[in-house]
Design a protein around this motif. Sequence first.
Motif, PDB file in Angstrom:
ATOM      1  N   TRP A 168       0.836  -1.202   0.000  1.00  0.00           N
ATOM      2  CA  TRP A 168       0.000   0.000   0.000  1.00  0.00           C
ATOM      3  C   TRP A 168       0.870   1.252   0.000  1.00  0.00           C
ATOM      4  O   TRP A 168       0.568   2.237  -0.694  1.00  0.00           O
ATOM      5  N   ASN A 172       1.539   5.367  -2.100  1.00  0.00           N
ATOM      6  CA  ASN A 172       1.283   6.561  -1.301  1.00  0.00           C
ATOM      7  C   ASN A 172       2.500   7.476  -1.333  1.00  0.00           C
ATOM      8  O   ASN A 172       3.516   7.179  -0.709  1.00  0.00           O
ATOM      9  N   ALA A 175       4.288   8.318   2.017  1.00  0.00           N
ATOM     10  CA  ALA A 175       4.916   7.266   2.812  1.00  0.00           C
ATOM     11  C   ALA A 175       6.438   7.394   2.810  1.00  0.00           C
ATOM     12  O   ALA A 175       7.054   7.727   1.792  1.00  0.00           O
ATOM     13  N   TYR A 274      -8.613   0.186   9.565  1.00  0.00           N
ATOM     14  CA  TYR A 274      -7.390   0.885   9.963  1.00  0.00           C
ATOM     15  C   TYR A 274      -7.041   0.495  11.396  1.00  0.00           C
ATOM     16  O   TYR A 274      -7.902   0.528  12.276  1.00  0.00           O
ATOM     17  N   ASN A 316      -5.042  -0.628   6.413  1.00  0.00           N
ATOM     18  CA  ASN A 316      -4.012   0.419   6.435  1.00  0.00           C
ATOM     19  C   ASN A 316      -3.540   0.761   5.030  1.00  0.00           C
ATOM     20  O   ASN A 316      -2.375   0.562   4.673  1.00  0.00           O
ATOM     21  N   ASN A 318      -2.809   3.390   3.770  1.00  0.00           N
ATOM     22  CA  ASN A 318      -1.764   4.416   3.734  1.00  0.00           C
ATOM     23  C   ASN A 318      -0.368   3.820   3.895  1.00  0.00           C
ATOM     24  O   ASN A 318       0.631   4.491   3.656  1.00  0.00           O
ATOM     25  N   GLU A 324       4.212   3.971   6.354  1.00  0.00           N
ATOM     26  CA  GLU A 324       3.927   5.368   5.996  1.00  0.00           C
ATOM     27  C   GLU A 324       4.656   6.342   6.905  1.00  0.00           C
ATOM     28  O   GLU A 324       5.493   7.112   6.478  1.00  0.00           O
ATOM     29  N   HIS A 332      -3.765   7.447   9.974  1.00  0.00           N
ATOM     30  CA  HIS A 332      -4.750   6.433   9.602  1.00  0.00           C
ATOM     31  C   HIS A 332      -6.126   7.072   9.415  1.00  0.00           C
ATOM     32  O   HIS A 332      -6.860   6.744   8.477  1.00  0.00           O
ATOM     33  N   GLU A 335      -6.275   9.156   6.246  1.00  0.00           N
ATOM     34  CA  GLU A 335      -6.428   8.258   5.097  1.00  0.00           C
ATOM     35  C   GLU A 335      -7.849   7.724   4.998  1.00  0.00           C
ATOM     36  O   GLU A 335      -8.425   7.649   3.896  1.00  0.00           O
ATOM     37  N   GLN A 339     -10.216   8.250   1.803  1.00  0.00           N
ATOM     38  CA  GLN A 339     -10.752   7.091   1.084  1.00  0.00           C
ATOM     39  C   GLN A 339     -12.270   7.186   0.976  1.00  0.00           C
ATOM     40  O   GLN A 339     -12.843   6.921  -0.087  1.00  0.00           O
ATOM     41  N   VAL A 344      -8.183   9.933  -2.756  1.00  0.00           N
ATOM     42  CA  VAL A 344      -6.779   9.513  -2.772  1.00  0.00           C
ATOM     43  C   VAL A 344      -6.360   9.213  -4.210  1.00  0.00           C
ATOM     44  O   VAL A 344      -7.186   9.212  -5.129  1.00  0.00           O
ATOM     45  N   ARG A 348      -4.519   3.875  -5.415  1.00  0.00           N
ATOM     46  CA  ARG A 348      -4.708   3.464  -4.028  1.00  0.00           C
ATOM     47  C   ARG A 348      -6.174   3.483  -3.604  1.00  0.00           C
ATOM     48  O   ARG A 348      -6.538   2.918  -2.574  1.00  0.00           O
TER      49      ARG A 348
END
Length: 376
Positions: A168, A172, A175, A274, A316, A318, A324, A332, A335, A339, A344, A348
């Motif tokens: 993931w 990002n 990250a 998350y 997760n 992110n 990240e 979290h 993100e 989402q 995003v 992703r």
Amino acid sequence: MVENIRGKVAIVGVGHSDQGTFPGKSAERLSIEAIASALADAGITKEQVDGLITCKSIQGGNVDVSVGPLFGLSPRYAQSLDYGTCNFSLHLAVQAILTGLAETVVLVYGANARSSKFDFAASAPSLEAASGYVHIAGQAGMALQRHKALYGTTDEEFGWFAVSEREWAQRNPLAIFRDPMTIEDYLDKPYLVEPLRREDVTMISDGGVALVVTSAERAKDYPNKPVYILGMAEGTEIAGDRFADFPARPNIAGTAARIWQSTGFTPSDIDILYIQNPTAVWNLQMVEHYGFAPVGEGARWAAEGHIRPGGDLPLNTNGGQLSESYMWGWLHMVEAVRQLRGTVEPERQVPNPELALYCSTMAFFKSAASIIGTSQ
């Protein structure tokens, strides 16, 4: 049990500073950058804020009486939590809004633990320290050893928590750890605290994160799609290592039961999960305690691909604290909001998510959960 909050409070702004290493920037300075970002996202000015909740960083900074004046905020309501991990801070904001203590609240966390070289191995006198557990990785490693002994969990199965978060994180741009990592790469890594590898433990980074929260009625006037708080639950076991099977953190199951009972949702309703994770062991324990996988089978369940990009329960997205950023799990929630808004990066974005669950803890002593969604 909390049953009367559903859809009455919404997150209307999210923001953050850059994440990484920023010598010379204090936790308060990074917090201010995050607040400015969140207010811009919400489309409001600081004059429209009448509440401020800060979360003390691991170093003890980032308190309301420091951050507020530095940003030019002197709201009628201000509080600092010793350990916010976003969920606890969010729950306090909901209570403040529903009781009329504030109408529009900024929540913020900032830390410069990496550039200040904060010593996470230091420990106050305790039974854990006397046993050599002066860092969370020691206690988490003991918990994983216990899980392996009881249920036959293998390193390869458990490794998918770290590998999936890295997959993931590669999608990002925020990250910090984005280098590709396969399960073979993971298994080739040496142990950090056996049976945990470095990839199973959070990095330490500098940064700030902020949210803007207001009532559902006011949220309709904001430019972004509101994300509503649909349920929240907390639980404590402050007796710590005096309760049975302490390393497995069975108290989390009580918080899980309360979030499902109070909202009427079930694990099958959740589109994105998350988990605040200073170690990957937290992922393992919480997917089991919250009912996404049977107790004892969480690692095998992860190895089946459920949590990876394209899986049926993205976890997760992110990159989490393993890939990240550190931020005590605050990113979290950022993100999760993005989402649910559908904002995003396309590579992703989870298709059409409606509900997200965010789970967090204070080590072995406290647990909290929030369910958020786009409909009231």
